[in-house]
Design a protein around this motif. Structure first.
Motif: not given
Length: 491
Positions: A348-353
């Motif tokens: 999800y952190f990668e999705i946020a980025r």
């Protein structure tokens, strides 16, 4: 007994504490270290079959469903046993679940145990029969009564995040109602459920087969609980996706289904609210137990003109909390439950980025033994982002700007979920007016607390069906029968 010296986890089937029928087991891992702290029986299809058969037989052939005094005595015995073993149970929970020890005074242990006493007290005085009086439908003088009767055999399927709370919130009311139960805990946290079974077997008069606990690791083995025609009701807490699958599996037999599912709850601060206090409290809440709570407010919805202030306060709060050993009395945010959950949050952190978010703090996993994630505040996204729409189940808070009360309500309701939320305003009347428009099953106004054994809990929309706790939660496990007799014979 300490956590590591706890009696070995065993299933409870037809009154006996047993290993898996084929002798297999799987490791129980401490989320804070990743190390094995014990093993659990890997329940087989034969074990689940035996548990269902025992529960069916106990319901159909014993006095459990009709003997209120027996049920009351047994529930009070179980409550006393839990209190007697409280310190050991708390230590085991912190080790197996990774739950910070401060939570044992709330959802980790004390509240669910208080809830068991509350439901026993309810049972003592509950009216299982209501007289509707006499009437003459179609000209026939008739006396009518409405009877409340146990639904039958209940399959209780529970998650790993607050296992004792959810185990007891299902088992307590179901047993009080006169049902028999097959409890299937999550394979991440089987031990606390097995300890509950041990206390039942060794410290209560609960008859054989009334409560059964099975611990298969395989979803396929457990799936029969939702489809078997001998099961009258499935009570499930967990993800919305799994809830849909259970509902579909239960459909051919039209068994009753209770579902307490996901959430993406909004904490709304109105333009006259105390931004610093509300942002700090919401960030604190999002860190509790590493954000692994379905009703935690994980969207902070604040006035656009105060947005940067809210982000800064939330980030500073999370940085001050950090992630600590759950056995530390000062820990608020411990580890997440597993490697798979840690990796899911990292994704999800990668999705946020990719969505263009800014990390005001956090945004990474912590490289150490066990499964740890930095408490994280995400800014720069609107409510259409995946981070604002999907349940992450980690210490992650998304801050979203609103343009007035109507817009705040729109944002809060623009979600597939409707489990919880909060509203903060200098005006109680204004906060109440906004809260009345939020489509959620629970909502806190100006810091009020709804979590209590006597208060029903559940959700709107894809957050579930039915209510747990309170009188409504007890009555989920009852059927209604309308009984009509000729008036001249009525009593």
């Amino acid at each position: 007994m300490t956590a590591l010296a706890a009696p070995a986890a065993q299933q409870l089937i037809d009154g006996k504490l047993v290993a898996a029928s084929d002798g297999t087991s799987y490791p129980i891992l401490n989320p804070a270290t990743g190390a094995a702290i014990g093993t659990a029986p890997d329940g087989t299809a034969a074990d689940v079959e035996a548990a269902i058969a025992a529960a069916r037989r106990a319901f159909d052939e014993s006095d459990w469903s009709t003997d209120r005094e027996l049920r009351l005595r047994c529930l009070r015995q179980l409550h006393a046993a839990l209190l007697e073993h409280a310190d050991d149970f708390r230590a085991l929970t912190t080790a197996e679940v990774g739950m910070p020890s401060f939570m044992m005074g709330a959802a980790g242990f004390d509240v669910p145990v208080d809830g068991l006493k509350w439901v026993a007290d309810l049972l003592a005085d509950y009216e299982f029969s209501a007289d509707l009086g006499e009437a003459a439908p179609m000209g026939i003088a008739t006396r009518r009564r409405v009877l409340r009767e146990p639904v039958g055999v209940v399959a209780a399927i529970t998650p790993w995040n607050v296992p004792t709370q959810i185990n007891l919130a299902k088992v307590g009311p179901a047993l009080a109602a006169g049902c028999t139960v097959v409890l299937k805990p999550a394979p991440d946290t089987p031990w606390v459920a097995c300890e509950l079974g041990r206390l039942v077997a060794e410290h209560t008069d609960i008859p054989a087969g009334v409560l059964n606990i099975v611990t298969p690791s395989s979803n396929e083995v457990a799936a029969v609980l939702a489809s078997d025609p001998r099961i009258d009701m499935v009570s499930f807490t967990g993800s919305t996706a799994t809830g849909r699958a259970i509902m579909a599996a239960a459909a051919p037999t039209l068994k009753k289904v209770f579902l307490e599912l996901g959430g993406k709850s909004a904490a709304i601060v109105l333009d006259d609210g105390d931004i610093a206090a509300a942002a700090g409290a919401t960030a604190f809440a999002a860190c509790i137990h590493a954000g692994q709570g379905c009703a935690l407010t994980t969207r902070l919805v604040v006035p656009r003109e105060r947005y940067e202030e809210a982000v800064a306060v939330a980030a500073a709060t999370m940085e001050s909390i950090g992630a600590k050993d759950p056995a530390d009395p000062g820990a608020i945010c411990g580890p997440v439950i597993s490697r798979a959950q840690r990796d899911r949050i990292a994704a999800y952190f990668e999705i946020a980025r990719a969505e263009g978010a800014t990390f005001a703090t956090g945004g990474a996993v912590i490289d150490q033994d066990g499964w740890w994630v930095q408490p994280t505040v995400i800014a720069g996204l609107d409510n259409s982002s995946r981070l604002a729409q999907e349940e992450i189940f980690g210490p992650v808070l998304v801050v979203i700007a609103h343009d007035g009360d109507d817009d705040a309500v729109r944002i809060a309701n623009d979600s597939p979920y409707g489990l919880s939320g909060s509203v903060d305003s200098a005006s109680l009347e204004r906060a109440r007016a906004v809260a009345a428009r939020i489509r959620t099953g629970t909502i806190a106004v100006n810091g009020g607390v709804w979590f209590s054994p006597d208060a029903p809990f559940g959700g709107y929309k894809q957050s579930g069906l039915g209510r747990e706790m309170g009188v409504a939660g007890f009555e989920e496990y009852l059927e209604m029968k309308t009984l009509a007799e000729p008036a001249e014979r009525g009593v």
